[in-house]
Design a protein around this motif. Structure first.
Motif, PDB file in Angstrom:
ATOM      1  N   TRP A   1       9.095   0.913  56.472  1.00 23.99           N
ATOM      2  CA  TRP A   1       8.726   2.318  56.356  1.00 23.99           C
ATOM      3  C   TRP A   1       7.486   2.575  57.203  1.00 23.99           C
ATOM      4  O   TRP A   1       6.829   1.649  57.659  1.00 23.99           O
TER       5      TRP A   1
ATOM      6  N   VAL B   1       4.177   5.739  58.024  1.00 24.07           N
ATOM      7  CA  VAL B   1       3.526   7.014  57.740  1.00 24.07           C
ATOM      8  C   VAL B   1       3.032   7.592  59.060  1.00 24.07           C
ATOM      9  O   VAL B   1       2.403   6.894  59.859  1.00 24.07           O
TER      10      VAL B   1
ATOM     11  N   LEU C   1       6.191  10.509  55.483  1.00 24.62           N
ATOM     12  CA  LEU C   1       6.757   9.192  55.226  1.00 24.62           C
ATOM     13  C   LEU C   1       8.108   9.071  55.916  1.00 24.62           C
ATOM     14  O   LEU C   1       8.989   9.907  55.728  1.00 24.62           O
TER      15      LEU C   1
ATOM     16  N   ARG D   1      11.280   6.602  56.120  1.00 24.94           N
ATOM     17  CA  ARG D   1      11.981   5.449  55.554  1.00 24.94           C
ATOM     18  C   ARG D   1      13.026   4.987  56.578  1.00 24.94           C
ATOM     19  O   ARG D   1      14.230   4.989  56.306  1.00 24.94           O
TER      20      ARG D   1
ATOM     21  N   ARG E   1       4.953   5.969  47.331  1.00 27.74           N
ATOM     22  CA  ARG E   1       6.099   6.312  48.169  1.00 27.74           C
ATOM     23  C   ARG E   1       7.251   6.876  47.364  1.00 27.74           C
ATOM     24  O   ARG E   1       7.960   7.778  47.829  1.00 27.74           O
TER      25      ARG E   1
END
Length: 404
Positions: free
Chosen positions: A69, A71, A101, A103, A160
Motif C-alpha cells: 500500500w 500514501v 491511501l 491499496r 488504514r
C-alpha cells in the motif's frame, strides 16, 4: 588606474570562471533540456497515467512494499499557495487536498481513497501537505505542512481500515522554518530537509540570492521526538549544510542521500555511529551528478535510489506561475507542444526519473512530457509495480512488469 582596472578584471574573470565551474551541471540543463532539445525516453514497462480525476498536484509518496500500500501527499491548492516557489495568492486549500491511501496490491483496488483527518483543529482548508513518511512500529504518519501560519511537522496515527489519520501533535522550531522532506528513522527520530536558510515568506530577495548562487545554507537536520515528548520543545540538530536541500532517503544504517536541487546532484552522507545515535559526525562522501534538477528520493528493496525531478527549471517556474490564474488548475491533462505550452495557455513542465546504484551509476527510466513536473518515484520490486507523482500534474504515472 590601469593596474587597478586590470586587477578588477582578473578578479571578475576568476569569480565568473569559478561560478561557471561549480554550477556546470545546472547550467548544462538550461542548454541541453531546453524546449525543442529534450528527447522523450521511457523504459518503464506498461507505463500509463491513472486516477486523473481523483488526485492532483501530489508531491510525495510513502510506499510500504511489504504489505502493498502507499500514501500520497496531494495539494491542488499548490496552484495558489507554494511557499517554496514564492506563490502566496490564496492559502485556502481546495476540498480534494489531503492524504490518499492507495491499496495498489489489492486485486479489487480501483483508485486512491482520501483519508479523513480527525482531531485536526486547523482544518482541511488550511492543510498544505508536502513531504511525508511513516513509522510502521507506531503507525505514525509524519507530514511536512506548509500552513499559512508557518511551516511545521504534523504527526498523525494512521488507521488504514477506517481510512483515518488521527492528528497527534504539531512540531515547530526555528530550524524547521523551510522544512521540505522528511524520513523516519524510527518512532523517535526524523531526518528533515530544509530547502533554504532564508524563508521565501519573509526574505524574498535573500531566498532568490541563496537559490541562484547555490549557497550551501540549506540543511539536513535531525529531530529527536523522544526528547520532544519528554521536555516539550523539539531537539533539532543540524547535520549538514548544502544548497537547496530537497528529498531525503536512507540508503542503509550509515548512509543517507539528500537531493541538492540547484546543484543538479544528490549528496551522499555517512555517519559511522548512525544517524539516529544522537551524534553529528556526518561527512559528505560522494556526489552523484545528474542532467536534471532532483526533487524527491526513495530507495527500493534492492537498494536502488530512485530520483525524480525537473529537466528544465524555467518550464517548472512557468507552470507554477500560470496556475495562479486558474487556467492550469482546471485542465484535465497537459499535452505539450513545441514551445512547451498547451494551446498557448498552460505551460508544461517535463519530468525526469532515474535510478542510481553504486555498481551501475545513474540510469534513466523516464524523460519527457508524457507526465509533468515529477517529484517522487517509488517502486515495489517484489510485485513489479511503481508509481510517480507530479507537483503540478493530474493523476499518477504507474508502471507494471506484467500486463494489467
Amino acid at each position: 588606474m590601469a593596474r587597478i582596472a586590470s586587477t578588477v578584471g582578473v578578479a571578475f574573470l576568476a569569480l565568473t570562471t569559478t561560478f561557471v565551474y561549480t554550477h556546470r551541471d545546472t547550467l548544462y540543463t538550461f542548454y541541453a533540456n531546453r524546449p525543442g532539445s529534450l528527447k522523450d525516453f521511457n523504459i518503464l514497462p506498461n507505463a500509463g497515467v491513472e486516477h486523473e480525476d481523483v488526485v492532483r498536484n501530489c508531491e510525495d509518496i510513502y510506499m510500504d512494499d511489504v504489505e502493498g500500500w502507499a500514501v500520497l501527499s496531494c495539494d491542488p491548492g499548490r496552484d495558489k499557495w507554494n511557499t517554496v516557489l514564492g506563490i502566496f495568492t490564496d492559502p485556502l486549500a481546495p476540498p480534494e487536498t489531503g492524504l490518499y491511501l492507495s491499496r495498489y496490491s489489492d486485486p479489487d483496488y480501483i483508485e486512491p481513497q482520501k483519508l479523513t483527518l480527525t482531531n485536526f483543529h486547523p482544518g482541511p482548508a488550511n492543510f498544505h501537505p508536502l513531504g511525508i513518511t511513516y513509522d510502521p512500529g507506531s503507525k505514525s504518519l509524519f507530514v511536512v505542512h506548509h500552513a499559512a501560519s508557518g511551516t511545521r511537522l504534523e504527526t498523525f496515527r494512521l488507521n488504514r481500515d477506517r481510512l483515518e489519520a488521527k492528528h497527534i501533535s504539531s512540531i515547530s522550531d526555528p530550524l524547521l522554518l523551510t522544512a521540505n522532506n522528511v524520513v523516519a528513522l524510527n518512532s523517535a527520530t526524523l531526518l528533515v530537509s530544509n530547502d533554504h536558510f532564508f524563508a521565501k515568506r519573509s526574505h524574498g530577495w535573500l531566498t532568490m540570492l541563496e537559490t541562484y548562487l547555490a549557497l550551501p545554507l540549506a540543511s539536513l537536520v535531525r529531530v529527536d521526538l523522544d526528547i520532544t515528548r519528554a521536555q516539550g520543545p523539539p531537539n533539532v540538530t543540524v547535520l549538514a549544510r548544502l544548497p537547496f536541500a530537497n528529498g531525503v532517503a536512507v540508503l542503509n544504517g550509515t548512509t543517507v542521500a539528500v537531493a541538492s536541487t540547484v546543484r543538479a546532484a544528490v549528496y551522499l552522507y555517512t555517519s559511522p555511529s548512525g544517524f539516529a545515535k544522537g551524534t553529528a559526525d556526518v561527512k559528505l562522501v560522494e556526489t552523484v551528478r545528474l542532467h536534471f534538477l532532483p526533487d524527491n528520493l526513495s530507495v527500493d528493496s534492492n537498494g536502488a535510489l530512485l530520483i525524480a525531478g525537473h529537466p528544465f527549471a524555467p518550464a517548472l517556474e512557468a507552470r507554477a506561475r500560470a496556475g495562479t490564474g486558474g487556467a492550469c488548475g482546471v485542465l484535465e491533462t497537459a499535452t505539450a507542444t513545441g514551445n512547451g505550452e498547451e494551446d498557448g495557455e498552460c505551460p508544461v513542465a517535463p519530468s525526469w526519473v532515474a535510478e542510481w546504484t553504486a555498481e551501475g551509476g545513474v540510469r534513466d527510466l523516464f524523460v519527457g512530457r508524457g507526465f509533468g513536473s515529477a517529484t517522487t518515484a517509488v517502486r515495489d520490486v517484489g510485485r513489479g509495480r511503481g508509481m510517480v507523482v507530479g507537483l503540478y500534474e493530474r493523476g499518477v504515472l504507474t508502471w507494471s512488469e506484467t500486463e494489467a
